[in-house]
Motif scaffolding. Structure first.
Motif, short mmCIF file in Angstrom:
data_model
loop_
_atom_site.label_atom_id
_atom_site.label_comp_id
_atom_site.label_asym_id
_atom_site.label_seq_id
_atom_site.Cartn_x
_atom_site.Cartn_y
_atom_site.Cartn_z
N ALA A 31 65.63 11.34 4.41
CA ALA A 31 65.70 10.90 3.01
C ALA A 31 64.35 10.42 2.49
N GLY A 32 63.33 10.43 3.34
CA GLY A 32 62.00 10.08 2.87
C GLY A 32 61.51 8.70 3.23
N TYR A 33 62.26 7.97 4.07
CA TYR A 33 61.85 6.63 4.46
C TYR A 33 61.10 6.66 5.78
N GLY A 34 60.11 5.79 5.91
CA GLY A 34 59.58 5.51 7.23
C GLY A 34 60.60 4.65 7.95
N VAL A 35 60.75 4.83 9.25
CA VAL A 35 61.78 4.10 9.99
C VAL A 35 61.18 3.50 11.26
N HIS A 36 61.44 2.22 11.47
CA HIS A 36 61.07 1.56 12.72
C HIS A 36 62.35 1.02 13.33
N VAL A 37 62.53 1.21 14.65
CA VAL A 37 63.76 0.81 15.33
C VAL A 37 63.47 -0.28 16.35
N GLU A 38 64.29 -1.31 16.35
CA GLU A 38 64.29 -2.32 17.40
C GLU A 38 65.71 -2.43 17.94
N HIS A 39 65.82 -2.87 19.22
CA HIS A 39 67.13 -2.91 19.86
C HIS A 39 67.61 -4.33 20.19
N ASP A 40 66.80 -5.35 19.92
CA ASP A 40 67.28 -6.71 20.13
C ASP A 40 66.79 -7.60 18.99
N GLY A 41 67.52 -8.69 18.77
CA GLY A 41 67.30 -9.52 17.61
C GLY A 41 65.98 -10.26 17.60
#
Length: 240
Positions: free
Chosen positions: A33-43
């Protein structure tokens, strides 16, 4: 973990999800959809990255191990950070939903959900957060930008800018006097997290200054980043 779309980035969305297949699916559809995305797996790690990257929106799983999503949101709001948050949960519990919204979440999705619905919710949330329409033009000192035509002038003369140069200058000029770190500029203008890419910002700033000449409104704040100001430029060196 970060992904960029091949199209124009719309800003960085931070996804916090401990179930890797779900996180991968969310990243895929948001990137398309055109967004940059960063993923984390813990709070705990997510909280640190949110404060560093300043994403445009956060997709936050409630049931995280350790520091859960409710606590992450609570700490953000206590710090005065009102980045739009969409809670994602495996439970359809009204108490949890109300608690999340009372803590300052902006929307709520219950698993399983369509990734297309997630993208639609993010878009709607950012439209609401944007508020009134942006001005048609920006002026700081001797530089003027026509946002509709995507054209620039310095001292009344046209200046040819690349798309990324224009976006960077427009972002700085949209909030005169505010100093943005390179991490914040990468997240907002490029739609990506900082993986040692701060030099990218420095290079684009140098190119803008060369094109705008003495009229350039870009100022350097030592050890922090860049701003746009109509005040006379000092002799401050580039960061690092």
């Amino acid at each position: 973990m970060e992904e960029r779309s091949t199209g124009e980035a719309r800003g960085l969305v931070l996804v916090v999800e401990d179930e890797v297949p779900i996180a991968d699916l969310e990243r895929l559809y948001l990137a398309r959809a055109g967004y940059g995305v960063h993923v984390e797996h813990d709070g705990a790690q997510a909280l640190a990255r949110i404060r560093q990257l300043r994403p445009v929106a956060i997709v936050l799983d409630v049931g995280l191990p350790g520091l859960d999503g409710i606590e992450v949101c609570r700490r953000l709001r206590e710090d005065g950070d009102w980045t739009p948050v969409i809670f994602v949960t495996a439970r359809d519990d009204e108490v949890d939903r109300v608690l999340g919204l009372e803590l300052g979440a902006d929307d709520y999705l219950t698993k399983p959900f369509s990734p297309r619905e997630l993208v639609a919710r993010v878009r709607a949330l950012l439209r609401r957060a944007a508020g009134p329409a942006a001005p048609a033009a920006l002026s700081v000192g001797r530089v003027r930008l026509d946002l509709g035509r995507r054209s620039a002038e310095a001292d009344g003369r046209p200046v040819s800018l690349t798309a990324m140069e224009f976006d960077l200058l427009a972002h700085l000029m949209s909030q005169p006097g505010r100093v943005f770190s390179r991490e914040q500029l990468l997240a907002t203008v490029w739609g990506q997290a900082d993986y040692g890419g701060g030099r990218t910002v420095d290079v684009h700033v140098a190119q803008l200054r060369a094109k705008l000449g003495a009229a350039s409104p870009i100022r350097t704040t030592r050890g922090i980043g860049y701003s746009a100001s109509s005040e006379a430029a000092g002799p401050a060196p580039e960061p690092r």
